[in-house]
Enzyme design. Sequence first.
Site, PDB file in Angstrom:
ATOM      1  N   ASP A 298      -2.511  -5.468  -9.915  1.00 11.83           N
ATOM      2  CA  ASP A 298      -1.640  -6.701 -10.245  1.00 11.83           C
ATOM      3  C   ASP A 298      -2.238  -8.102  -9.656  1.00 11.83           C
ATOM      4  OD1 ASP A 298       0.299  -5.084 -11.305  1.00 11.83           O
ATOM      5  OD2 ASP A 298       2.060  -6.098 -10.226  1.00 11.83           O
TER       6      ASP A 298
ATOM      7  N   TYR B 286       1.924   8.212  -3.637  1.00 16.89           N
ATOM      8  CA  TYR B 286       2.423   8.391  -4.951  1.00 16.89           C
ATOM      9  C   TYR B 286       3.179   9.917  -5.142  1.00 16.89           C
ATOM     10  CZ  TYR B 286       2.280   3.952  -7.182  1.00 16.89           C
ATOM     11  OH  TYR B 286       2.338   2.640  -7.300  1.00 16.89           O
TER      12      TYR B 286
ATOM     13  N   ASP C 123      -6.725  -5.127   3.217  1.00 16.87           N
ATOM     14  CA  ASP C 123      -6.299  -6.351   3.475  1.00 16.87           C
ATOM     15  C   ASP C 123      -7.142  -7.599   2.886  1.00 16.87           C
ATOM     16  OD1 ASP C 123      -7.768  -5.411   5.727  1.00 16.87           O
ATOM     17  OD2 ASP C 123      -6.427  -6.209   7.161  1.00 16.87           O
TER      18      ASP C 123
ATOM     19  N   LYS D 111      -8.602   1.553   4.069  1.00 14.22           N
ATOM     20  CA  LYS D 111      -8.183   1.093   5.479  1.00 14.22           C
ATOM     21  C   LYS D 111      -8.366   2.037   6.301  1.00 14.22           C
ATOM     22  CE  LYS D 111      -5.344  -1.983   7.685  1.00 14.22           C
ATOM     23  NZ  LYS D 111      -5.750  -2.998   7.755  1.00 14.22           N
TER      24      LYS D 111
ATOM     25  N   ASP E 277      -2.711   0.183  -7.109  1.00 13.25           N
ATOM     26  CA  ASP E 277      -1.550  -0.437  -7.855  1.00 13.25           C
ATOM     27  C   ASP E 277      -1.516  -2.038  -7.395  1.00 13.25           C
ATOM     28  OD1 ASP E 277       1.120  -0.586  -9.136  1.00 13.25           O
ATOM     29  OD2 ASP E 277       1.956  -0.484  -7.104  1.00 13.25           O
TER      30      ASP E 277
HETATM   31  C1  IPM Z   1       1.473   0.521 -12.820  1.00 11.03           C
HETATM   32  C2  IPM Z   1       3.117   0.469 -12.371  1.00 11.03           C
HETATM   33  C3  IPM Z   1       3.634   1.948 -11.955  1.00 11.03           C
HETATM   34  C4  IPM Z   1       2.880   2.271 -10.733  1.00 11.03           C
HETATM   35  C5  IPM Z   1       5.222   1.927 -11.744  1.00 11.03           C
HETATM   36  C6  IPM Z   1       5.963   1.547 -13.009  1.00 11.03           C
HETATM   37  C7  IPM Z   1       5.415   3.358 -11.591  1.00 11.03           C
HETATM   38  O1  IPM Z   1       3.292  -0.497 -11.351  1.00 11.03           O
HETATM   39  O2  IPM Z   1       1.492   1.190 -13.745  1.00 11.03           O
HETATM   40  O3  IPM Z   1       0.846  -0.012 -12.125  1.00 11.03           O
HETATM   41  O4  IPM Z   1       3.243   1.988  -9.596  1.00 11.03           O
HETATM   42  O5  IPM Z   1       1.905   3.079 -10.929  1.00 11.03           O
HETATM   43 MG    MG Z   2       1.741  -1.504 -10.860  1.00 11.67          MG
END
Ligand code: IPM
Ligand code: MG
Length: 358
Positions: A252, A143, A224, A192, A248
């Site tokens: 999710d 990032y 993975d 990884k 990230d």
């Molecule tokens: C998160 C989001 C952010 C990230 C984006 C919006 C830049 O997906 O907070 O997880 O990737 O960190």
């Molecule tokens: Mg995210």
Amino acid sequence: MADVKKIAVIAGDGIGPEVVEEAIKVMKKTEELYGLSFEFEHGLFGGIAIDEKGTPLPDETLEICKRSDAVLLGAVGGPKWDSNPKELRPETGLLGIRKALGLFSNIRPATIFDCLKEASTLKPEVLEGTDLIVVRELTGGIYFGEKFRREGEHGEEAVDTCVYNAVEVERIVRQAFEIAQKRRKKLASVDKANVLETSRLWREVVNRIAPEYPDVELEHVLVDNCAMQLLRRPSSFDVIVTENMFGDILSDEAAMLTGSIGMLSSASLGEGAFGLYEPVHGSAPDIAGQGIANPIATILSVALMYRLTFGYEEAAASIEEAVKAVLDAGHRTGDIAVDKSQAIGTTAMGDLIVAAMK
Ligand code: IPM
Ligand code: MG
């Protein structure tokens, strides 16, 4: 009377302002019930800041955050700014604020609410007992590595670099070990290491400091495989620690296990007690301004703030119990309602939670 705590409020875009308003209502109720005291200072952030100030993270907003004890963030982004150049994107503001405030650790709990089990796409027997936290490194890796374009053999090339040093790895991993010590004492370090050099360093650092936490059971999991195990045996995870990009993605996935992303809170922390608190869900532009967003994730982020930044354990528990009581009584916003015709709005949900607080 407790001392006055300064809260920077950056509501942002989309449903951000609507859900933040309900969270503030809850905070005011805790002032009444627990003698707490807050001073709120509002700042522009994200798309709205681009429109009004020409930058997603205005200096004034950063100053407000720096002189506060904690930050309450709504959400940023929306289609309006999606095709903007990088420096005029809401996401750039988000990365900027994390870096500028030194928030290297992102904590995202994924907990199954029993009364919402039916909202998950996984089978109830697989989910049973799932209660995990993803600890994501937030200010390093790909990032924040150098990014550029160049002329290559086949024309234009794009380069993103991933860099980690041992200090960055050690501080996040120590925090994860400490969190695990206060929970079920299991840590999964995700990397990884079979391919990436940054991952090999990551694993070396984890192995070097692990003996200092002999009560924590450590496993190394390749990313993975971890993505797979999260679907196969989610309840076996307690704390997962990983680098920025893997975190990230996995956070999710972990959020979706619960089937109710509208319920999940998060904290971003640095070295001290200061923290930034926000719902895991985004700005949901499709439902913004309609008064139907679920405010629970933001309200639960306040509970996290009370616990992690201020040590207001009683008030934190009272918020969580009120949320549970309201859900147990059958109240639902549209995102978590089985019968959508019975769904209540953002303000109604906030009011019910405030009324249920003891
Ligand atoms: C998160 C989001 C952010 C990230 C984006 C919006 C830049 O997906 O907070 O997880 O990737 O960190
Ligand atoms: Mg995210």
